[in-house]
Write a protein that holds these residues in place. Structure first.
Motif, mmCIF file in Angstrom:
data_model
loop_
_atom_site.group_PDB
_atom_site.id
_atom_site.type_symbol
_atom_site.label_atom_id
_atom_site.label_comp_id
_atom_site.label_asym_id
_atom_site.label_seq_id
_atom_site.Cartn_x
_atom_site.Cartn_y
_atom_site.Cartn_z
ATOM 1 N N SER A 386 -13.559 -12.153 -11.265
ATOM 2 C CA SER A 386 -13.723 -10.946 -12.082
ATOM 3 C C SER A 386 -14.534 -11.212 -13.343
ATOM 4 O O SER A 386 -14.835 -10.283 -14.097
ATOM 5 C CB SER A 386 -12.343 -10.400 -12.486
ATOM 6 O OG SER A 386 -11.549 -10.141 -11.356
ATOM 7 N N MET A 433 -18.385 -13.799 -4.287
ATOM 8 C CA MET A 433 -18.451 -12.550 -3.536
ATOM 9 C C MET A 433 -17.747 -12.694 -2.185
ATOM 10 O O MET A 433 -17.065 -11.774 -1.719
ATOM 11 C CB MET A 433 -19.906 -12.118 -3.343
ATOM 12 C CG MET A 433 -20.064 -10.806 -2.567
ATOM 13 S SD MET A 433 -19.040 -9.435 -3.182
ATOM 14 C CE MET A 433 -19.701 -9.230 -4.836
ATOM 15 N N THR A 436 -14.062 -12.403 -2.960
ATOM 16 C CA THR A 436 -13.655 -11.038 -3.279
ATOM 17 C C THR A 436 -13.694 -10.145 -2.050
ATOM 18 O O THR A 436 -12.786 -9.331 -1.828
ATOM 19 C CB THR A 436 -14.572 -10.454 -4.375
ATOM 20 O OG1 THR A 436 -14.546 -11.326 -5.516
ATOM 21 C CG2 THR A 436 -14.108 -9.070 -4.795
ATOM 22 N N GLN A 437 -14.739 -10.290 -1.242
ATOM 23 C CA GLN A 437 -14.856 -9.454 -0.046
ATOM 24 C C GLN A 437 -13.702 -9.738 0.915
ATOM 25 O O GLN A 437 -13.122 -8.837 1.504
ATOM 26 C CB GLN A 437 -16.203 -9.732 0.635
ATOM 27 C CG GLN A 437 -16.642 -8.691 1.647
ATOM 28 C CD GLN A 437 -16.031 -8.922 3.020
ATOM 29 O OE1 GLN A 437 -15.820 -10.059 3.415
ATOM 30 N NE2 GLN A 437 -15.752 -7.850 3.742
ATOM 31 N N SER A 440 -10.474 -8.123 -0.520
ATOM 32 C CA SER A 440 -10.414 -6.667 -0.686
ATOM 33 C C SER A 440 -9.342 -6.083 0.228
ATOM 34 O O SER A 440 -9.262 -6.429 1.414
ATOM 35 C CB SER A 440 -11.770 -6.047 -0.349
ATOM 36 O OG SER A 440 -11.672 -4.628 -0.346
ATOM 37 N N CYS A 447 -15.385 -0.671 -2.512
ATOM 38 C CA CYS A 447 -15.049 -2.094 -2.498
ATOM 39 C C CYS A 447 -15.128 -2.658 -1.081
ATOM 40 O O CYS A 447 -15.730 -3.711 -0.851
ATOM 41 C CB CYS A 447 -13.656 -2.301 -3.086
ATOM 42 S SG CYS A 447 -13.125 -4.021 -3.136
ATOM 43 N N THR A 451 -18.813 -4.592 -1.056
ATOM 44 C CA THR A 451 -18.772 -6.054 -1.155
ATOM 45 C C THR A 451 -19.290 -6.707 0.120
ATOM 46 O O THR A 451 -19.902 -7.784 0.071
ATOM 47 C CB THR A 451 -17.337 -6.545 -1.441
ATOM 48 O OG1 THR A 451 -16.452 -6.046 -0.427
ATOM 49 C CG2 THR A 451 -16.854 -6.074 -2.797
ATOM 50 N N SER A 485 -14.908 2.081 -7.665
ATOM 51 C CA SER A 485 -13.773 1.413 -7.015
ATOM 52 C C SER A 485 -12.455 1.851 -7.641
ATOM 53 O O SER A 485 -12.390 2.243 -8.808
ATOM 54 C CB SER A 485 -13.902 -0.110 -7.105
ATOM 55 O OG SER A 485 -14.932 -0.574 -6.271
ATOM 56 N N LEU A 489 -10.002 -5.109 -8.982
ATOM 57 C CA LEU A 489 -10.686 -6.039 -8.092
ATOM 58 C C LEU A 489 -12.088 -5.519 -7.764
ATOM 59 O O LEU A 489 -13.073 -6.244 -7.877
ATOM 60 C CB LEU A 489 -9.882 -6.262 -6.814
ATOM 61 C CG LEU A 489 -10.442 -7.304 -5.827
ATOM 62 C CD1 LEU A 489 -9.301 -7.995 -5.083
ATOM 63 C CD2 LEU A 489 -11.388 -6.703 -4.800
ATOM 64 N N GLY A 490 -12.162 -4.271 -7.349
ATOM 65 C CA GLY A 490 -13.450 -3.696 -7.010
ATOM 66 C C GLY A 490 -14.342 -3.489 -8.216
ATOM 67 O O GLY A 490 -15.556 -3.717 -8.164
ATOM 68 N N ALA A 493 -15.753 -6.841 -9.052
ATOM 69 C CA ALA A 493 -16.177 -7.689 -7.931
ATOM 70 C C ALA A 493 -17.596 -8.216 -8.098
ATOM 71 O O ALA A 493 -17.903 -9.346 -7.707
ATOM 72 C CB ALA A 493 -16.060 -6.915 -6.620
#
Length: 584
Positions: A386, A433, A436-437, A440, A447, A451, A485, A489-490, A493
């Motif tokens: 983040s 990335m 995070t992806q 999600s 998101c 992502t 988002s 998180l989104g 991201a």
């Protein structure tokens, strides 16, 4: 004679249990009595296993990197002979690592036995609970925390006192206290070390939160991947119950307070408040739209205090010594200290706690010992997936909530991943990335889909298929995902991507235009090259090339067609005598 052996996760991974077993075995064989106890991580992870010997006069000798084969000498010369073994003692550099810190949350870590409540009580533990119960009103507790400007150490930085007051004002008779011990950022282990090394300090903060807000039940949400932390929390809760600090009518005050542990399955999104409470309730951990906020409708739709481990670990100090004393450390808008996990290409990796406002230069070079192998500093990723990256120009930036936001980064939970000159920043952005992806929850389209597309674009760039317009596409997607988002998180991201493009755009351009990785880290962009000054024109490389990518005239330097080359490296092996072919 008391012997404390660091047995946090880092110490155990370095062999501390074997060292402890050797002390027990040899002490028994030599017929001597020793008081051998475990302790948590003191932060010097790079020096584990650490052994502290405390003699009858109270003098402490600290030994580092102690393996089983070193134990006999320590017992013979120090335990029996009363003369410390100089060659195993901590160096001045190691002392400097600790001396340049200011400790509040980590105050007792590495110094007391986390599995013995009496050790905690001996250093003033639970005095704040007594003060909160018998000398302060609920309003006074909330106001003292508010005056201290204790901002949430989980990353958001929201004032803890204001949060507590909002929960206290709710008219619902049922309220909850929840501790977020999920800690999912790559390279972060601050909360884990506190739970392993000083669990009672966190419990004390949670009890005070319950007293202040009128909550009688609490949950600790901790990831199941932290088995040692869970074990020591269970021991601490049981001991606190037996000692009268938890349960019904604690300390005969008429106040009831119970704490339960809830194991998380390691979903990063469950670090978000509403997803976390949903997970405790037995539902899928997915964020919800706000309002209502957690302070109004949190766990089981009841008003809820939600803070992280580190935040609760500051509470007892504020209540015991007062907000004025607490505010003497740190900055005016961000008082107190912050715990950081120093990882990556840093000489002294480990856990540090410094006053808010300490500069990045002080952290990296004065405490961290600089970059490994005398490499050049390139960047540091702060705040995990983040956050953003800081570079050489940020070396004198003050590490506090507001300064970092102004610099396009965030303090996050406190992970500091240090990178040297050999690090590819595009690959770093892709790493975060990808994380995070993968993490999600998939609830909201920006998101879930955004992502995924960004990761595909980064895959193209690091593999040599990228184009210059994809850089602009990444930034456009970043704006869209950030604004639309559902949860944090989104919304954050794309921060590592935006940050690395802003700070290292030339690296992205080198990948998409020159088709090369300046750090020589992206395998998809590595090239096989024939050195003209070394090539004798023997044609052996041409004869073994399966892609017919090599051409030339005998006794003249040969060349490689990069469009045909499949990077199989057969030619490098074939030219093992002249060594005229290299990978770059």
């Amino acid at each position: 004679m008391k012997i404390m052996i660091g047995q946090g996760s880092c110490g155990i991974a370095s062999g501390a249990k074997k060292t402890a077993a050797e002390f027990e075995k040899l002490a028994k064989a030599k017929g001597i009595k020793i008081n051998l106890q475990p302790t948590g991580c003191i932060g010097s992870c790079y020096l584990e296993p650490i052994v502290d010997v405390l003699d009858e006069s109270g003098h402490l000798t600290r030994y580092v990197k102690i393996k089983p084969e070193h134990v006999s000498e320590i017992i013979d010369k120090h335990i029996i002979g009363k003369k410390p073994v100089e060659k195993y003692k901590i160096s001045n550099e190691g002392k400097s690592f600790l001396d340049k810190q200011t400790r509040i949350a980590l105050k007792n870590c590495g110094l007391i036995n986390p599995e013995n409540i009496q050790d905690y009580i001996a250093v003033g533990g639970y005095s704040s609970v007594r003060k909160a119960l018998f000398q302060m009103t609920q309003d006074e507790i909330c106001l003292e925390i508010d005056r201290a400007i204790l901002r949430g150490r989980g990353g958001g930085g929201f004032p803890t006192g204001k949060k507590w007051m909002q929960v206290k004002k709710q008219t619902d008779p049922v309220k909850y206290v929840v501790c977020n011990g999920d800690e999912g950022d790559p390279g972060a282990f601050m909360d884990r070390s506190i739970m392993e090394g000083d669990p009672h300090k966190m419990l004390e903060g949670m009890i005070i939160a319950g007293i202040a807000t009128g909550a009688h039940e609490a949950y600790i949400y901790v990831r199941a991947e932290y088995p040692l932390a869970v074990s020591r929390l269970e021991i601490a809760i049981e001991q606190a119950e037996k000692s009268g600090y938890l349960g019904e009518n604690i300390l005969n005050s008429g106040f009831d307070f119970a704490i339960k542990i809830n194991l998380g399955a390691g979903a990063f999104v469950c670090g978000e408040g509403s997803a976390l409470t949903a997970s405790i309730e037995g539902n899928r951990g997915m964020p919800r739209v706000k309002p209502p906020r957690t302070v109004e409708q949190g766990l089981f739709d009841k008003p809820t205090v939600l803070n992280n481990v580190e935040t609760f670990s500051h509470v007892s100090e504020i209540i015991l010594y007062g907000a004025s004393a607490y505010k003497k450390v740190g900055t005016a808008k961000s008082p107190g200290t912050k715990v950081f996990a120093l990882t990556g290409n840093i000489a002294n990796s480990g856990l540090i706690e410094v006053p808010m406002g300490t500069t990045l230069r002080e952290v990296i070079y004065e405490i961290g010992g600089g970059i490994k192998n005398d490499k050049k500093f390139k960047a540091v990723q702060i705040g995990g997936p983040s956050g953003g990256c800081l570079t050489e120009k940020h070396m004198d930036l003050h590490l506090d909530f507001d300064s970092l936001i102004d610099a396009g980064a965030m303090i996050g939970s406190g992970g500091l991943v240090v990178m040297d000159e050999d690090t590819c920043m595009v690959s770093i952005a892709r790493f975060f990335m990808n994380f995070t992806q993968h993490e999600s929850c998939g609830k909201c389209v920006p998101c879930r889909e955004g992502t995924h597309v960004m990761l595909e674009l980064l895959d193209d760039i690091v593999s040599g298929r990228g184009s210059i317009d994809q850089i602009d596409t990444l930034l456009e997607l970043a704006d869209t995902i950030s604004y639309t988002s559902l949860c944090g998180l989104g919304k954050t991201a794309a921060s590592p991507i935006v940050s690395t493009i802003a700070q290292f755009r030339e690296e992205y351009l080198a990948h998409v235009i020159d088709k090369r990785c300046p750090a020589k880290a992206c395998s998809g962009l590595k090239r096989i090259k024939i050195l003209a000054d070394k090539c004798k024109g023997c044609s052996k490389c041409q004869r073994v090339c399966p892609a017919n990518a090599i051409s030339g005239v005998l006794k003249e330097p040969y060349i490689i067609d990069q469009h045909k080359c499949i990077k199989c490296k057969v030619c490098i092996d074939a030219c093992n005598f002249f060594k005229a072919i290299i990978e770059e």
